[in-house]
Design an enzyme around this catalytic site. Structure first.
Site, PDB file in Angstrom:
ATOM      1  N   TYR A   1     157.699  -0.503 -35.952  1.00  0.00           N
ATOM      2  CA  TYR A   1     156.432  -1.096 -35.477  1.00  0.00           C
ATOM      3  C   TYR A   1     155.357  -1.206 -36.562  1.00  0.00           C
ATOM      4  CZ  TYR A   1     154.832   3.636 -33.711  1.00  0.00           C
ATOM      5  OH  TYR A   1     154.465   4.941 -33.529  1.00  0.00           O
ATOM      6  N   GLU A   2     154.342  -1.963 -36.249  1.00  0.00           N
ATOM      7  CA  GLU A   2     153.288  -2.306 -37.238  1.00  0.00           C
ATOM      8  C   GLU A   2     153.872  -3.036 -38.444  1.00  0.00           C
ATOM      9  OE1 GLU A   2     150.733  -2.039 -35.759  1.00  0.00           O
ATOM     10  OE2 GLU A   2     151.188  -0.424 -34.380  1.00  0.00           O
TER      11      GLU A   2
END
Lengths: 596, 596
Positions: A442-443
């Site tokens: 994620y990110e």
């Protein structure tokens, strides 16, 4: 059952001895009064809170997970999550590094970052609720109008309202340029927002009175692609002029995901059905505004990696000292027992030292970059601010990708040290493997981080930012190269420095001919630069340890051994990485798609 | 939802083109009549069974898991498991490679092994029930008395009785020398067995009429350590003289573990409370007898690694072709769509090709070693049998550790290709990560495999077995070295061959001075030898592909690209591994335990 002891001694070593945090902060007007005692006191209290309140909820949270009630569209967090969050708000922890104008305590980011390391060790899933809230208010603080800030920041900083970032849609994650959520301007200056978002961490839950969503959407006349995306604040409950909670907004949770890890954090599908929202920053410049949150989040995810590396190490070490199995190859070490503790075995030590070296390297790097961030925001000299901004920009993808890849490796090594028990839920180690796995995704996946590093941060300015970091390294090498005791660290540090230079040039030239060359080299390149960074910090730590030789404080002996291990066992990974990075794009691109 | 297509074309390529299985089997009297058509027909049918019956239960099994009912001590397997197992027994699949004297079909191990690859791709947790049964009857077939064999083998081979291996106890896993379960001789020649076993896969379940446990225990007068361990057959239900099911024996399941993966397989705590058992083989030689099962299990675990590598690849590929996200760095490849399929991106291709190269390399190696096992058991020439036995002994730890470490990497690459969706249960990829993780741990952790390889298999006979394998490689190099088209494969193959020789000598000499040197080098050493093995098979496959260039069959083009990828991107890992292996034990052992 795992245990957690905040590593205060090493944290203080990094902050005070390695980074001279007090002296650094003295240069920054808002923090000129922040002294070592204050920092230590905050971290000690933070240690008590994280280990005493948040950590005990970690396994419960994993086991129970969040539950979604379809009729009411409500999400219930695991037992104890809400109560711990109330304690967090009451303790003022959310306000640590926030602007005093909005109720913050005005401490530097570096202190907050050290606190977050402990939170993430204690309970990643729980800590994402306040972590995302912080990211959201940072973004609003930087980009929202004075009116929005006055209305929303104090409650978010207090923590009683939490925040989210709503970027991903079913058809777009990495490629935000194709997002479809629409924002229609309304007569009253607000926007009516409609669309579907997925993978929204903390999108719905029962821990706070209100949830403030930062939503990316397109205006009707927006250009296609990333230059047509705007950012909106969309509250779960509208807020009345007097700041009180108003009517329910039409943003709802449509369901939560069943996922591999971080079960205690609700990963929500969010449905916006003409929800009322307010523009944050300029129209069509939403991605730039959101990058404040995203960059903060990337640094935060790196710290999640550190947090789990640290707790995996602590518990692996306990197990390795307690578990009796087989005899040392060089003869019994615990002859009075049925077998030796497994810490006598070389490969168990290799695994423990890998965890230790990556944890302590990440701590040095992670805290250092937090100080750079404090300088980037608060140094009175513009050139210094710019230099620090560049350093942070350059190294953010390293924090995010290198620290999380290492974290996954270290959690897995922990599982391997535990043997069969590592695979069993109640022993706790397998949760760390599952929880930290998301940090690589994620990110921005770690591949995206590597493209960001090589393409945007290194090649786009002909390596200027990289040279700036290289100068730091070169100065250290020049200063310490005259000390024969430092030879074993300085020689390989200089070597990897040279190799990074050469590799950058080579890949840069090849990428000018063919952009796929950058894509083919990026992931390996990032790890090579990551090792340059760690080699630099480990050499600096070795220097300090050598200075304290004979002091009788065994902390420094341990540091010196770990530094040697890093240089002899971990840094050599670069030999393979460099070969792979240099092997070019043909071995990836020549095969037609239908031959896969 | 994942899909599974048995990779019959590649399986046939390996069996027939690479390994000339028909010609190999002709030399072995029991299999002289087994021709290519028979093998292909079995594998096609096997493909239908695994993909059609076993695979659809994979996600259900993960979601439901097994359940334990404490009052009845019964374990219920997930929906559909029992019915599929009945089909398996009715189809005669359990009897494939079994001795016709006991109802087996008398096919060679290599055919069974290829069938098991498909089973493990389809559903590792389910396939462990028949896999352990096969291991148990192999062990009994090799070591039990004629009476025990007549009584138990037919039902086990039919599959209506399943088998287990009961080794581990709470205080001992790797170190079986300290196990405590006791066996008291009884007047009737049986033994009364008492103790606690843990981590017993398939120890209790509802899929078969009886469960035949192979239990390690100590006789009252047994010497301490591994030379005092005996092996016993302990049935869940005693069996009457006429072969019918008799009274319930006093071996019970005390509970099942909640674990990271393989949820569909019951991992049981087993309590033996004076359970009736029968000695298998000689007293105090139980570990030797059990090693038949354990070696088979280790080869089987390697095949689990291959199975999951293959299915991770298949689904990653589908996703990479379907998922549209961002544009190719060299310009749009699907201009009519909102974005390009992610397979255009170099790093996605790197991940896919890693999976493909490791899957196909493992298939070549895994099937080849199965033929060696057939030769070891059935070749009329004793010297050939001995040579094959040595090869299998040498390479079993490579199959187990190298194939499972690669499998975990490949499942994780699959998750990375899926991005956020990889972390979500319904997409299926995260289950492969969790399921294959155990393969690095059970049947001897991969560290134990590496110590077995370096200590027992290589250094103990001064590298004689390794030289025998090296001769194969050298002969191939000599034969193909004259072909300029083979240069790109032969040169690095020869290079890694030389390096393995040198590394073996160096570590061997150092280990004579200090046994910890072997322990410090073993894990990296195993991967280096693993790469030598894969480089050899990839060079052989490249040779075949080059011979078919211009045939118009694109299968061979794909093979050639993949071979190039292996040599240019995966083999270079050895550069780092060799450095680490050579770095010596001091960086691991010098640090006192209390400094960790």
């Amino acid at each position: 059952m795992p245990t957690y002891t905040p590593p205060l001694r090493d944290m203080q070593f990094v902050l005070h001895e390695l980074l001279n945090v007090e002296a650094e902060l003295k240069q920054l007007p808002p923090f000129a009064e922040v002294d070592a005692d204050t920092i230590n006191a905050v971290l000690e209290e933070g240690g008590k809170f994280t280990a005493g309140v948040v950590f005990p909820l970690n396994q419960i949270g994993d086991k129970e997970g969040c539950t979604f009630d379809a009729p009411s569209k409500a999400v219930t967090t695991p037992t104890g999550f809400k109560a711990a969050y109330q304690q967090y708000c009451e303790g003022g922890w959310g306000a640590l590094a926030a602007d005093p104008e909005y109720g913050g305590q005005g401490l530097p980011i570096v202190v907050n970052n050290a606190f977050y390391e402990m939170l993430y060790s204690a309970n990643q899933a729980w800590s994402m609720y306040p972590g995302l809230t912080m990211g959201a208010w940072e973004c609003l603080h930087a980009h929202a109008s004075a009116e929005l800030k006055a209305k929303f920041l104090p409650k978010m900083i207090e923590g009683v309202w939490t925040g989210t970032m709503c970027l991903t849609e079913p058809h777009c994650g990495t490629d935000l340029g194709i997002l479809r959520t629409k924002a229609e301007p309304q007569a009253d200056g607000s926007y009516s927002i409609t669309g579907n978002k997925i993978f929204i961490s903390a999108g719905e839950h029962d821990m706070s009175d209100n949830i403030i969503h930062l939503v990316l959407a397109r205006l009707p006349d927006a250009p296609a692609g990333t230059k047509g995306i705007s950012l909106f604040l969309v509250p779960k409950f509208k807020v009345n002029a007097d700041g009180s909670i108003g009517e329910r907004n039409t943003i709802h949770c449509g369901g939560i995901e069943h996922k591999m890890g971080i079960h205690g954090n609700a990963t929500c599908q969010m449905v916006l059905d003409g929800a009322e929202g307010y523009l944050v920053g300029e129209a069509n410049r939403g991605l730039n505004a959101m990058f404040v949150m995203m960059n903060g989040a990337r640094l935060g995810v790196g710290m999640m990696g550190l947090g789990i590396t640290e707790i995996a190490y602590q518990n692996s070490l306990t197990y390795a000292k307690e578990r009796l199995q087989s005899r040392s190859l060089t003869g019994p070490k615990a002859p009075d027992k049925a077998a030796d503790p497994i810490i006598v075995h070389p490969d168990v030590r290799r695994m423990l030292l890998t965890q230790k070296a990556y944890a302590e390297g990440a701590r040095a790097f992670g805290y250092w970059i937090a100080i750079e961030l404090d300088k980037a925001q608060n140094h009175p000299d513009e050139a210094t601010r710019k230099a620090s901004q560049d350093t942070v920009a350059l190294l953010t993808p390293i924090v995010k990708a290198f620290m999380t890849d290492n974290s996954f490796e270290c959690a897995n090594l922990g599982m391997q040290i535990y043997g069969g028990h590592g695979f069993i839920a109640e022993w706790g180690m397998e949760q760390y493997v599952r929880d930290t796995r998301i940090n690589q995704i994620y990110e921005g996946t770690n591949t995206i981080q590597s493209l960001d590093l090589l393409g945007r941060k290194v090649l786009a300015d002909q390596g200027a930012k990289l040279k700036q970091f290289g100068k730091l390294v070169a100065e250290f090498i020049e200063r310490e190269g005259i000390d024969p005791k430092m030879d074993e660290f300085i020689t390989p540090l200089a070597d990897i420095g040279d190799k990074v230079q050469k590799l950058t040039m080579e890949v840069g030239f090849k990428a000018m001919q063919n952009p796929d060359e950058a894509g083919a080299a990026a992931v390996d390149y990032l790890r090579v630069v990551g090792h340059l960074v760690y080699a630099y910090f480990w050499a600096r730590m070795a220097k300090l340890a050598l200075q304290k030789q004979g002091s009788g404080d065994r902390f420094y002996e341990s540091k010196l051994h770990t530094a040697r291990f890093y240089f002899q066992r971990l840094l050599p990974e670069t030999a393979a990485l460099i070969r792979r990075a240099r092997s070019g794009s043909a071995n990836l691109m020549a095969m037609p798609e239908d031959l896969f």
